[in-house]
Design a protein around this motif. Structure first.
Motif, PDB file in Angstrom:
ATOM      1  N   UNK A   1      -2.750  -2.698   2.918  1.00 56.90           N
ATOM      2  CA  UNK A   1      -3.367  -3.425   1.796  1.00 56.90           C
ATOM      3  C   UNK A   1      -3.197  -2.604   0.527  1.00 56.90           C
ATOM      4  N   UNK A   2      -2.671  -3.233  -0.521  1.00 59.22           N
ATOM      5  CA  UNK A   2      -2.517  -2.567  -1.819  1.00 59.22           C
ATOM      6  C   UNK A   2      -2.680  -3.592  -2.928  1.00 59.22           C
ATOM      7  N   UNK A   3      -3.626  -3.342  -3.841  1.00 59.90           N
ATOM      8  CA  UNK A   3      -3.848  -4.202  -5.026  1.00 59.90           C
ATOM      9  C   UNK A   3      -4.043  -5.675  -4.662  1.00 59.90           C
ATOM     10  N   UNK A   4      -4.750  -5.950  -3.596  1.00 54.94           N
ATOM     11  CA  UNK A   4      -4.982  -7.353  -3.233  1.00 54.94           C
ATOM     12  C   UNK A   4      -3.829  -7.983  -2.474  1.00 54.94           C
ATOM     13  N   UNK A   5      -2.733  -7.261  -2.320  1.00 55.77           N
ATOM     14  CA  UNK A   5      -1.606  -7.745  -1.513  1.00 55.77           C
ATOM     15  C   UNK A   5      -1.739  -7.175  -0.104  1.00 55.77           C
ATOM     16  N   UNK A   6      -1.444  -7.995   0.887  1.00 57.56           N
ATOM     17  CA  UNK A   6      -1.419  -7.517   2.265  1.00 57.56           C
ATOM     18  C   UNK A   6      -0.013  -7.676   2.823  1.00 57.56           C
ATOM     19  N   UNK A   7       0.503  -6.587   3.342  1.00 60.35           N
ATOM     20  CA  UNK A   7       1.796  -6.585   4.020  1.00 60.35           C
ATOM     21  C   UNK A   7       1.521  -6.531   5.513  1.00 60.35           C
ATOM     22  N   UNK A   8       2.158  -7.395   6.290  1.00 59.28           N
ATOM     23  CA  UNK A   8       2.044  -7.353   7.747  1.00 59.28           C
ATOM     24  C   UNK A   8       3.427  -7.462   8.358  1.00 59.28           C
ATOM     25  N   UNK A   9       3.664  -6.668   9.386  1.00 56.23           N
ATOM     26  CA  UNK A   9       4.939  -6.707  10.094  1.00 56.23           C
ATOM     27  C   UNK A   9       4.666  -6.769  11.589  1.00 56.23           C
ATOM     28  N   UNK A  10       5.267  -7.735  12.256  1.00 60.93           N
ATOM     29  CA  UNK A  10       5.229  -7.807  13.722  1.00 60.93           C
ATOM     30  C   UNK A  10       6.635  -7.517  14.223  1.00 60.93           C
ATOM     31  N   UNK A  11       6.739  -6.632  15.214  1.00 62.21           N
ATOM     32  CA  UNK A  11       8.052  -6.287  15.744  1.00 62.21           C
ATOM     33  C   UNK A  11       8.717  -5.183  14.954  1.00 62.21           C
TER      34      UNK A  11
END
Length: 412
Positions: free
Chosen positions: A326-336
């Motif tokens: 989580x950074x500045x209201x952005x969420x990064x998600x990675x599966x695999x």
């Protein structure tokens, strides 16, 4: 279950070790369970260290279990002590205080430590983040008017940069690679995070090697390869992590980018297991590719699986890797693992969010990387994770169309 005389010893009282201890009790094991940790704290979660522990007014440890819960579950927690040797023949672990603990089964959940910058001149103003105490020491420098240099543009460094900006510090991120988040994050997503940092006033320098650091005075002077100098009040070094393997290596256990374990998390000693950041293991979903994961959920899952297998379940690790930031209201998600992909399909979502689906040569979905505000990508990444686990090969045009629900691809 019958109590075993010596019981279960867990070395490493973090997320992974703490979950393993609790799971042993959840599964009905009633023999002795001992958790050994080198920190003075209760087992706690580390992801908040670069975020909430930096920005909250009164930082608190996010403990996995209270003293009361450990006592209630009859889990003995020995803190502020290191395991210094394993005697495999005697089934015993020697501790730094001089005492020894006998074990029936042993779990090594020793985690990882920050990779050290191999350079002279690092003084007290050049620091690393691993523990809650480290976080408190760094936080003391994150205030308006203070200059913070972060060496390394990976997840930890960038989360720290976001926290430091939130508190008003002037922040420069220095990354030797051509871009930030080189490891495991597609360039398209890394570029969005790069722009978000710059929009918040962070200076991001990529492709910048460091030739010298002088950090012993009242400030840190960092000389870049091109001759430019970055001056800061504090330098936080975040250039990756290395698994803690010395204890295992000295006991003669196999090491391969971590303590080498099989699909059940067992080492080459049948009575010793390893789990979490410290171990490398074969991932079935990628044909047995040996990986080592530094991720919160992996530590949780492997802690629980190791506990099961210490009790004889013999269950293979089958989870799909999952990461988030989580950074500045952005969420990064990675599966695999996105580097398994040979082609990419993009699906745009509402509010500027999007997901990149990574396909193998044979069309199998092997990873999904998403970014967006809040939880915009969470549901679809979860569905993608399930498709990856099923080794599905959805049609690329279906993956790319927002009109096609991923749930329908899963059902198919």
């Amino acid at each position: 279950m019958n109590a075993m005389q010596a019981g279960m010893i867990i070395i490493g009282a973090g997320e992974c070790g703490g979950r393993a201890a609790l799971t042993l009790r959840d599964l009905g094991y009633d023999g002795p369970v001992t958790l050994v940790g080198d920190e003075p704290h209760l087992p706690y979660e580390r992801p908040p260290l670069s975020k909430e522990a930096m920005t909250s007014e009164s930082p608190l440890i996010k403990a996995i279990a209270s003293d009361e819960l450990l006592a209630e579950r009859s889990i003995r927690h020995i803190h502020s002590v290191r395991a210094v040797a394993i005697d495999r023949a005697a089934h015993a672990v020697r501790l730094s205080g001089g005492s020894s603990l006998a074990y029936d089964k042993l779990l090594l959940a020793t985690g990882s430590v920050p990779r050290k910058l191999p350079m002279a001149g690092l003084g007290g103003r050049c620091v690393y983040l691993r523990t809650f105490n480290d976080a408190l020491a760094i936080r003391a420098h994150l205030s308006a008017g203070n200059r913070v240099a972060i060496i390394g543009g990976g997840f930890i460094g960038l989360e720290l940069a976001a926290s430091a900006r939130k508190l008003g510090a002037t922040v420069t991120v220095i990354e030797a690679q051509p871009r930030i988040l080189m490891r495991g994050v597609p360039a398209e997503i890394a570029e969005i995070i790069h722009r978000a940092h710059e929009a918040e006033g962070v200076k991001v320098l990529t492709g910048q090697g460091i030739t010298a650091i002088a950090g012993s005075g009242a400030e840190v002077r960092i000389t870049l390869a091109e001759g430019h100098e970055v001056v800061a009040d504090l330098a936080v070094i975040g250039i990756g992590a290395v698994p803690v393997t010395a204890l295992a290596a000295e006991a003669g256990l196999a090491i391969d980018n971590g303590i080498a374990v099989d699909e059940t998390l067992r080492t080459d000693d049948p009575d010793i297991f390893a789990a979490g950041d410290c171990c490398s293991f074969p991932l079935g979903v990628y044909g047995g590719r040996r990986v080592r994961l530094e991720a919160w959920r992996n530590a949780q899952e492997q802690g629980a699986l190791a506990a099961k297998n210490m009790l004889g379940a013999n269950e293979a690790h089958a989870a799909v890797p999952w990461f988030w930031s989580d950074q500045y209201g952005l969420t990064l998600q990675i599966a695999g693992l996105s580097d398994e992909g040979r082609s990419t399909v993009r699906r745009d979502l509402d509010g500027g969010a999007f997901i990149l689906f990574h396909l193998a040569e044979d069309g199998r979905l092997v990873a999904a990387s998403g970014i967006g505000p809040g939880n915009a990508v969470a549901r679809d990444i979860r569905l993608a994770e399930m498709l990856i686990a099923k080794r599905a090969s959805p049609a690329p045009e279906a993956l790319g169309s927002q009109a096609v629900k991923l749930k329908s691809l899963l059902a198919a």
